[in-house]
Design a protein around this motif. Structure first.
Motif, PDB file in Angstrom:
ATOM      1  N   UNK A 239       0.832  -1.203   0.000  1.00  0.00           N
ATOM      2  CA  UNK A 239       0.000   0.000   0.000  1.00  0.00           C
ATOM      3  C   UNK A 239       0.864   1.248   0.000  1.00  0.00           C
ATOM      4  N   UNK A 240       1.941   1.231   0.756  1.00  0.00           N
ATOM      5  CA  UNK A 240       2.875   2.359   0.749  1.00  0.00           C
ATOM      6  C   UNK A 240       3.350   2.647  -0.678  1.00  0.00           C
ATOM      7  N   UNK A 241       3.726   1.607  -1.399  1.00  0.00           N
ATOM      8  CA  UNK A 241       4.282   1.783  -2.746  1.00  0.00           C
ATOM      9  C   UNK A 241       3.261   2.359  -3.715  1.00  0.00           C
ATOM     10  N   UNK A 242       2.010   1.916  -3.619  1.00  0.00           N
ATOM     11  CA  UNK A 242       1.013   2.470  -4.541  1.00  0.00           C
ATOM     12  C   UNK A 242       0.545   3.854  -4.110  1.00  0.00           C
ATOM     13  N   UNK A 243       0.673   4.169  -2.826  1.00  0.00           N
ATOM     14  CA  UNK A 243       0.395   5.537  -2.384  1.00  0.00           C
ATOM     15  C   UNK A 243       1.450   6.508  -2.912  1.00  0.00           C
ATOM     16  N   UNK A 244       2.696   6.081  -2.899  1.00  0.00           N
ATOM     17  CA  UNK A 244       3.778   6.939  -3.373  1.00  0.00           C
ATOM     18  C   UNK A 244       3.761   7.086  -4.903  1.00  0.00           C
ATOM     19  N   UNK A 245       3.333   6.030  -5.598  1.00  0.00           N
ATOM     20  CA  UNK A 245       3.376   6.045  -7.069  1.00  0.00           C
ATOM     21  C   UNK A 245       2.049   5.547  -7.654  1.00  0.00           C
ATOM     22  N   UNK A 246       0.966   6.290  -7.404  1.00  0.00           N
ATOM     23  CA  UNK A 246      -0.373   5.823  -7.798  1.00  0.00           C
ATOM     24  C   UNK A 246      -0.611   5.757  -9.303  1.00  0.00           C
ATOM     25  N   UNK A 247       0.191   6.485 -10.073  1.00  0.00           N
ATOM     26  CA  UNK A 247       0.008   6.515 -11.528  1.00  0.00           C
ATOM     27  C   UNK A 247       1.164   5.864 -12.282  1.00  0.00           C
ATOM     28  N   UNK A 248       2.044   5.200 -11.548  1.00  0.00           N
ATOM     29  CA  UNK A 248       3.255   4.660 -12.177  1.00  0.00           C
ATOM     30  C   UNK A 248       3.458   3.213 -11.731  1.00  0.00           C
ATOM     31  N   UNK A 249       2.861   2.294 -12.470  1.00  0.00           N
ATOM     32  CA  UNK A 249       2.968   0.879 -12.131  1.00  0.00           C
ATOM     33  C   UNK A 249       4.422   0.457 -11.992  1.00  0.00           C
ATOM     34  N   UNK A 250       5.236   0.801 -12.964  1.00  0.00           N
ATOM     35  CA  UNK A 250       6.614   0.321 -13.000  1.00  0.00           C
ATOM     36  C   UNK A 250       7.400   0.803 -11.783  1.00  0.00           C
ATOM     37  N   UNK A 251       7.283   2.077 -11.455  1.00  0.00           N
ATOM     38  CA  UNK A 251       8.036   2.630 -10.328  1.00  0.00           C
ATOM     39  C   UNK A 251       7.545   2.041  -9.005  1.00  0.00           C
ATOM     40  N   UNK A 252       6.244   1.860  -8.873  1.00  0.00           N
ATOM     41  CA  UNK A 252       5.706   1.279  -7.641  1.00  0.00           C
ATOM     42  C   UNK A 252       6.239  -0.130  -7.425  1.00  0.00           C
ATOM     43  N   UNK A 253       6.264  -0.922  -8.491  1.00  0.00           N
ATOM     44  CA  UNK A 253       6.732  -2.299  -8.392  1.00  0.00           C
ATOM     45  C   UNK A 253       8.240  -2.347  -8.151  1.00  0.00           C
ATOM     46  N   UNK A 254       8.990  -1.493  -8.824  1.00  0.00           N
ATOM     47  CA  UNK A 254      10.436  -1.449  -8.597  1.00  0.00           C
ATOM     48  C   UNK A 254      10.748  -1.067  -7.153  1.00  0.00           C
ATOM     49  N   UNK A 255       9.952  -0.187  -6.588  1.00  0.00           N
ATOM     50  CA  UNK A 255      10.132   0.196  -5.186  1.00  0.00           C
ATOM     51  C   UNK A 255       9.808  -0.974  -4.269  1.00  0.00           C
ATOM     52  N   UNK A 256       8.763  -1.718  -4.621  1.00  0.00           N
ATOM     53  CA  UNK A 256       8.313  -2.827  -3.778  1.00  0.00           C
ATOM     54  C   UNK A 256       9.305  -3.981  -3.734  1.00  0.00           C
ATOM     55  N   UNK A 257      10.007  -4.252  -4.848  1.00  0.00           N
ATOM     56  CA  UNK A 257      10.896  -5.417  -4.866  1.00  0.00           C
ATOM     57  C   UNK A 257      12.244  -5.142  -4.213  1.00  0.00           C
ATOM     58  N   UNK A 258      12.652  -3.901  -4.180  1.00  0.00           N
ATOM     59  CA  UNK A 258      13.981  -3.586  -3.661  1.00  0.00           C
ATOM     60  C   UNK A 258      13.928  -3.298  -2.169  1.00  0.00           C
ATOM     61  N   UNK A 259      13.684  -4.363  -1.433  1.00  0.00           N
ATOM     62  CA  UNK A 259      13.588  -4.318   0.022  1.00  0.00           C
ATOM     63  C   UNK A 259      14.322  -5.523   0.587  1.00  0.00           C
ATOM     64  N   UNK A 260      14.582  -5.460   1.882  1.00  0.00           N
ATOM     65  CA  UNK A 260      15.011  -6.649   2.605  1.00  0.00           C
ATOM     66  C   UNK A 260      13.749  -7.349   3.079  1.00  0.00           C
ATOM     67  N   UNK A 261      13.397  -8.444   2.434  1.00  0.00           N
ATOM     68  CA  UNK A 261      12.171  -9.118   2.836  1.00  0.00           C
ATOM     69  C   UNK A 261      11.523  -9.870   1.703  1.00  0.00           C
ATOM     70  N   UNK A 262      10.191  -9.996   1.782  1.00  0.00           N
ATOM     71  CA  UNK A 262       9.424 -10.811   0.846  1.00  0.00           C
ATOM     72  C   UNK A 262       9.134 -10.013  -0.431  1.00  0.00           C
ATOM     73  N   UNK A 263      10.173  -9.818  -1.229  1.00  0.00           N
ATOM     74  CA  UNK A 263      10.094  -8.935  -2.387  1.00  0.00           C
ATOM     75  C   UNK A 263       8.998  -9.321  -3.364  1.00  0.00           C
ATOM     76  N   UNK A 264       8.896 -10.600  -3.692  1.00  0.00           N
ATOM     77  CA  UNK A 264       7.933 -11.010  -4.712  1.00  0.00           C
ATOM     78  C   UNK A 264       6.494 -10.862  -4.243  1.00  0.00           C
TER      79      UNK A 264
END
Length: 332
Positions: A239-264
């Motif tokens: 939810x954080x990622x789509x709040x930060x990038x509500x109109x940018x699928x690619x950027x939201x997903x790139x932000x979501x995967x680059x974490x320490x944790x359950x990236x997928x």
């Protein structure tokens, strides 16, 4: 094909491919810490799918749930859960794409003859959340059934309240995205839909919203939310990622995967919600092209659209009948 059907198809494709592409992007880095991701892929982390990228159990189990819906979405909930339970048993014979112990253990319970109402384990991992978005599509026009189906289908494997609330939120967020509700406006509606289920989930959701509106960088905020192995954190991170990038699928997903944790899992939840809202046009064509076995998704598009209109038509008929009965009573 009329314009309404074309729009529904774009949204469904957006959800299906939005989920699967995000899942596949996160697959190579799921068990890496952020420092390792940057060491391998550069300072910005992993940004693109490699050729023949394959999804994980997140998409696999979403498809399991989709097949259950195709066999019985129009049925009453107990009968629908029977169909979903049958598909989970069949799933045990599919290739192991990394499913968690909770989902596999619950499926084994089902295979051993334990009823779906008692098969779930007391775990708050994210296995129920990651598959439920497809319910938001099929039951888009029947929110009451949507919420109940999300809870019941999730509890077949995960009975912890935090997982229960996350399942409801995951399905309801997809429904709202299809309705054109932007992530910012989802917050209060998500709180209402999950009210009273789990204090842990409510706290995580509120924290996600507050951090998305803070001055912290994406990395700093995501680290505060958690790692996403538990369902409340998984949804909060997505939810954080789509709040930060509500109109940018690619950027939201790139932000979501680059974490320490359950990236997928985090990225697939975020990608599914945004894909549903923005449509297939928002998903990079190069990602769709890179996806291995994408024909599996293609094959299920038309059956799911047909089921969507069938369920929506049935809901309209029931509502119309209730209105007529109410009108007859008021005149008598």
């Amino acid at each position: 094909m009329d314009s309404r059907t074309i729009n529904v198809e774009s949204k469904l494709r957006g959800y299906l491919f939005g989920t699967a592409c995000a899942d596949a992007l996160g697959r190579p880095v799921e068990h890496l810490i952020l420092e390792q991701i940057k060491e391998i892929y550069g300072e910005q982390g992993i940004l693109e799918l490699t050729p023949d990228a394959f999804w994980t159990d997140d998409t696999q189990l979403m498809l399991v749930l989709a097949r259950g819906l195709l066999h019985g979405a129009e049925l009453e909930l107990p009968e629908l859960m029977d169909k979903i339970a049958e598909e989970l048993i069949l799933w045990l014979d599919e290739p192991d794409l990394g499913a968690g112990a909770t989902t596999r253990g619950a499926a084994l319970n089902l295979r051993d003859g334990i009823h779906w109402s008692r098969s779930g384990l007391n775990s708050k991992t994210c296995g129920s959340l990651m598959r439920v978005g497809i319910l938001g599509f099929i039951f888009r026009n029947d929110p009451d059934k949507l919420v109940k189906a999300a809870s019941l289908s999730g509890r077949i494997t995960h009975i912890h309240p935090a997982a229960d609330a996350a399942s409801v939120a995951g399905a309801y967020a997809v429904k709202m995205a299809l309705d054109g509700i932007v992530p910012e406006e989802m917050f209060l509606l998500l709180l209402r839909a999950t009210e009273g289920i789990s204090d842990e989930f409510t706290k995580a959701l509120k924290g996600s919203y507050e951090l998305a509106h803070s001055n912290l960088t994406d990395g700093e905020a995501l680290q505060k939310i958690g790692q996403g192995w538990y369902a409340d954190e998984t949804f909060a991170l997505a939810y954080f990622c789509i709040l930060r990038y509500p109109d940018d699928y690619k950027k939201a997903v790139q932000t979501a995967v680059n974490i320490t944790g359950d990236s997928d899992s985090v990225s697939s939840v975020a990608g599914g919600i945004l894909g549903a809202g923005l449509g297939i046009e928002a998903v990079p064509p190069s990602w769709v092209e890179a996806l291995n076995e994408k024909e599996i998704l293609e094959e299920i598009v038309v059956p799911l659209i047909e089921k969507y209109f069938q369920v929506s038509k049935n809901k309209f008929k029931v509502s119309e009948n209730k209105h007529q009965i109410s009108g007859n009573r008021s005149r008598s």
